[in-house]
Motif scaffolding. Structure first.
Motif, short mmCIF file in Angstrom:
data_model
loop_
_atom_site.label_atom_id
_atom_site.label_comp_id
_atom_site.label_asym_id
_atom_site.label_seq_id
_atom_site.Cartn_x
_atom_site.Cartn_y
_atom_site.Cartn_z
N GLY A 181 0.82 -1.20 0.00
CA GLY A 181 0.00 0.00 0.00
C GLY A 181 0.85 1.25 0.00
N ARG A 182 0.52 2.18 0.85
CA ARG A 182 1.24 3.45 0.87
C ARG A 182 2.50 3.40 1.71
NH1 ARG A 182 -1.73 7.71 -1.02
NH2 ARG A 182 -0.36 9.14 0.09
N ALA A 183 2.55 2.53 2.72
CA ALA A 183 3.70 2.51 3.63
C ALA A 183 4.29 1.11 3.69
CB ALA A 183 3.27 2.96 5.04
N PRO A 184 5.63 1.00 3.83
CA PRO A 184 6.26 -0.31 3.95
C PRO A 184 5.92 -0.96 5.30
CG PRO A 184 7.85 1.37 3.29
CD PRO A 184 6.61 2.09 3.74
N VAL A 185 5.93 -2.27 5.29
CA VAL A 185 5.66 -3.07 6.49
C VAL A 185 6.79 -4.09 6.63
CG1 VAL A 185 4.09 -4.67 7.64
CG2 VAL A 185 3.17 -2.78 6.27
N GLU A 186 7.31 -4.21 7.84
CA GLU A 186 8.37 -5.19 8.08
C GLU A 186 7.75 -6.57 8.20
OE1 GLU A 186 12.35 -4.76 10.55
OE2 GLU A 186 10.66 -5.21 11.86
#
Length: 369
Positions: A181-186
């Motif tokens: 989506g709009r933001a990275p996720v670890e």
């Protein structure tokens, strides 16, 4: 129809109907506010498309626009009407779709489907020659090195892991971030250092991937030891932007964005190379290929054999056989000529001799008179 022809037709039908031939993927990187041109081209020139769809197939699956030949296009979202323009016509097998004033939400995978009329059933949809992965970011293009990794459902992807602040420090762990989506996720974290609520001396790890799907390996490289992270048994829903970087001693991991090296991992279902099909279909296609090769070799051998026999079956005809057809003419010739020709016949050569007069015979005949 022979058995080989039947197998060849069956193999061709299998290739065309199962979609083993897939479209190429072109990676496009733009900044917010820029514009991008998506050329839609279909290679089936023998067909006459009357319409075309532009679709998104990853983050926000659905139709973007539809255009009927010699008509204005319609968009699925009215808010995008002023940002999209089309040049060309579907009937010409190619057109260009321009999207301007790009936003980060435009990041997605795009493809074109040309619509062809089918009188016996529903209209056919032909996938365009190229699919596009569009990445729209707030950073300037080129500030992040972005690559493309394609694989099939059930396949794997190898991602190089880079240190976030340069080399020269001992590696203590690895972190993998994913952005859909709009933001990275670890989605993966493994370190010997303190992380979260774990004691400082313990090692901790967390992952949204099962353990059997992740493998970290190291190998010597030109600049020292390089680390690669392998994601295994991937599925189409795993398609996303990935960035892997190493955790180093005395270097805090405070990054919340993707690293310097970003990869778009594209996981395709049944359209990637035919690897998802059963071994029976592989065996069938291999058998057809072998039979076609044997048939071609057989034709070449037969042709060469006929050519060799035809050369042997046309030697120079003997004079005796040639002279057989002129038997009546030969009987009218003088005896001396007949003797000479008969001599030539047995020698199988043409020998011309003069016919001298018989001086002893002529006076005797005159005396008798």
């Amino acid at each position: 129809m022979t058995g080989i022809q039947y197998l060849a037709c069956l193999w061709t039908l299998f290739i065309t109907q199962t979609g083993c031939v897939r479209s190429d993927i072109q990676f496009l990187e733009r900044r917010e506010g820029d514009s991008v041109v998506l050329p839609c081209v279909v290679e089936r020139r023998n067909l006459s498309p009357f319409g075309v769809y532009l679709m998104r197939s990853w983050l926000q699956p659905g139709d973007v626009l539809f255009m009927h030949t010699k008509s204005e296009f319609t968009v699925d979202n009215d808010a995008d009407k002023n940002r999209i323009s089309v040049s060309g016509d579907p009937a010409s097998h190619s057109l260009n779709v321009t999207i301007s004033q790009l936003r980060a939400s435009d990041t997605d995978r795009y493809c074109c489907d040309f619509v062809v009329e089918n009188p016996s059933s529903e209209d056919d949809r032909l996938r365009g020659k190229t699919e596009f992965f569009l990445l729209v970011s707030a950073d300037a293009p080129g500030s992040v090195n972005t690559g493309l990794v394609e694989t099939c459902a059930g396949g794997s992807a190898v991602l190089p892991c880079l240190p976030p602040h340069g080399a020269g420090f001992a590696v203590e762990g690895v972190s993998l971030k994913r952005q859909r989506g709009r933001a990275p996720v670890e989605v993966l974290y493994h370190s010997k250092r303190h992380h979260g609520s774990s004691p400082p001396s313990s090692s901790s790890s967390s992952s949204q991937f099962p353990a059997e799907k992740v493998q970290l390996s190291s190998a010597p490289g030109p600049g020292g030891i390089t680390y690669n992270l392998t994601l295994q048994q991937l599925q189409p829903e795993d398609s996303a932007l990935y960035s892997c970087h190493l955790l180093q001693r005395d270097r805090p991991d405070s990054t919340t964005s993707l690293g310097r090296q970003v990869f778009f991992v594209s996981v395709q279902g049944g359209q990637c190379g035919c690897s998802s099909y059963s071994p029976l279909l592989y065996a069938l296609s291999s058998a057809v290929a072998v039979l076609l090769l044997l048939l071609l070799l057989g034709i070449v051998v037969i042709y060469q054999g006929k050519a060799h026999r035809s050369v042997k079956s046309h030697p120079q005809a003997p004079i005796y056989e040639e002279m057989t057809g002129v038997q009546p003419v030969r009987q009218k010739l003088a005896p001396c000529h007949l003797e000479e020709m008969e001599c030539s016949e047995y020698r199988n050569c043409l020998v011309k001799k003069s016919c001298p007069e018989n001086h002893y015979e002529s006076p005797r005949s005159e005396s008798l008179k």
